[in-house]
Design a protein around this motif. Structure first.
Motif, PDB file in Angstrom:
ATOM      1  N   PRO A  58       0.801  -1.236   0.000  1.00  0.00           N
ATOM      2  CA  PRO A  58       0.000   0.000   0.000  1.00  0.00           C
ATOM      3  C   PRO A  58       0.828   1.277   0.000  1.00  0.00           C
ATOM      4  O   PRO A  58       0.327   2.336  -0.390  1.00  0.00           O
ATOM      5  N   ASN A  59       2.091   1.222   0.418  1.00  0.00           N
ATOM      6  CA  ASN A  59       2.938   2.414   0.454  1.00  0.00           C
ATOM      7  C   ASN A  59       3.767   2.585  -0.810  1.00  0.00           C
ATOM      8  O   ASN A  59       4.691   3.402  -0.833  1.00  0.00           O
ATOM      9  N   ARG A  60       3.459   1.838  -1.850  1.00  0.00           N
ATOM     10  CA  ARG A  60       4.282   1.843  -3.073  1.00  0.00           C
ATOM     11  C   ARG A  60       4.418   3.260  -3.654  1.00  0.00           C
ATOM     12  O   ARG A  60       3.464   4.050  -3.623  1.00  0.00           O
ATOM     13  N   ASN A  61       5.608   3.552  -4.188  1.00  0.00           N
ATOM     14  CA  ASN A  61       5.837   4.819  -4.872  1.00  0.00           C
ATOM     15  C   ASN A  61       6.251   4.594  -6.323  1.00  0.00           C
ATOM     16  O   ASN A  61       7.004   5.374  -6.906  1.00  0.00           O
ATOM     17  N   GLU A  62       5.752   3.519  -6.897  1.00  0.00           N
ATOM     18  CA  GLU A  62       5.876   3.209  -8.311  1.00  0.00           C
ATOM     19  C   GLU A  62       4.622   2.445  -8.713  1.00  0.00           C
ATOM     20  O   GLU A  62       3.947   1.857  -7.865  1.00  0.00           O
ATOM     21  N   GLU A  63       4.314   2.469 -10.014  1.00  0.00           N
ATOM     22  CA  GLU A  63       3.090   1.814 -10.467  1.00  0.00           C
ATOM     23  C   GLU A  63       3.287   1.264 -11.872  1.00  0.00           C
ATOM     24  O   GLU A  63       3.956   1.877 -12.705  1.00  0.00           O
TER      25      GLU A  63
END
Length: 204
Positions: A58-63
């Motif tokens: 949930p804290n991802r900083n890429e997609e």
């Protein structure tokens, strides 16, 4: 009248450099000794935090932007908003954002990621300046090229050597970065100084 030995004079000559190095935190700046008075060299020691993509992160900083059905995920593309801190602590003050993309560019290697990023500084010392970075992530260590910059880092060129830090987790891939770049200073008279990151953005 007092006299000084040549060795004492040499130490006095270098004292400002030693004091500047001792005072700085994650960076140091010095004139480039090439007869180019408007050029400086900056070195930085920072940590990149890549919170990896995926539904369980949930804290991802890429997609993911493009998924791929080719062997080894060839062509898979992600957009990134990684960030840099002066320590391995992901909750430390954010010095800069690393915004861009990485693409799986190897047909015979499942871990050959081409990267293109702008390092956008947001701490008080370099706020608004950028470094343009390109390279490959194919192993736990490597090197990227600094191919340009804006603001204080106008016309920058140099390199970034990186290694995976032992503090990395399955969620936060931490890389230790050693940045070295030469640039044409907007303000040649700007003095070397100590980084001020106290007011940089914190994670929510």
């Amino acid at each position: 009248m007092a006299t000084y030995s040549s060795s004492a004079l040499f130490i006095l000559f270098l004292l400002p450099t030693f004091l500047s190095m001792a005072a700085s935190t994650y960076y140091d700046i010095c004139p480039v000794e090439c007869g180019c008075p408007d050029q400086n060299e900056v070195t930085m020691h920072l940590y990149l935090h890549q919170f990896v993509a995926g539904a369980n992160h949930p804290n991802r900083n890429e997609e993911f932007v493009i998924a791929s059905s080719y062997p080894n995920g060839f062509g898979t593309t992600l957009v990134d908003d990684w960030y840099l801190t002066a320590t391995t602590n992901p909750n430390d003050n954010i010095v800069a954002r690393v915004q861009g993309m990485h693409v799986q560019a190897g047909q015979s290697n499942a871990n050959m990621w081409y990267t293109s990023h702008n390092i956008v500084f947001q701490d008080d010392r370099f706020k608004g300046s950028t470094l343009q970075v390109m390279g490959i992530i194919a192993a736990s260590s490597g090197e990227w090229s600094v191919i340009g910059g804006t603001g204080e880092f106008s016309m920058a060129h140099g390199s970034i050597k990186f290694t995976t830090d032992p503090s990395s987790t399955s969620e936060d891939a931490v890389r230790e970065l050693n940045i070295r770049a030469i640039y044409t200073a907007d303000n040649p008279q700007a003095a070397r100084g100590t980084a001020s990151v106290a007011n940089a953005t914190r994670l929510p």
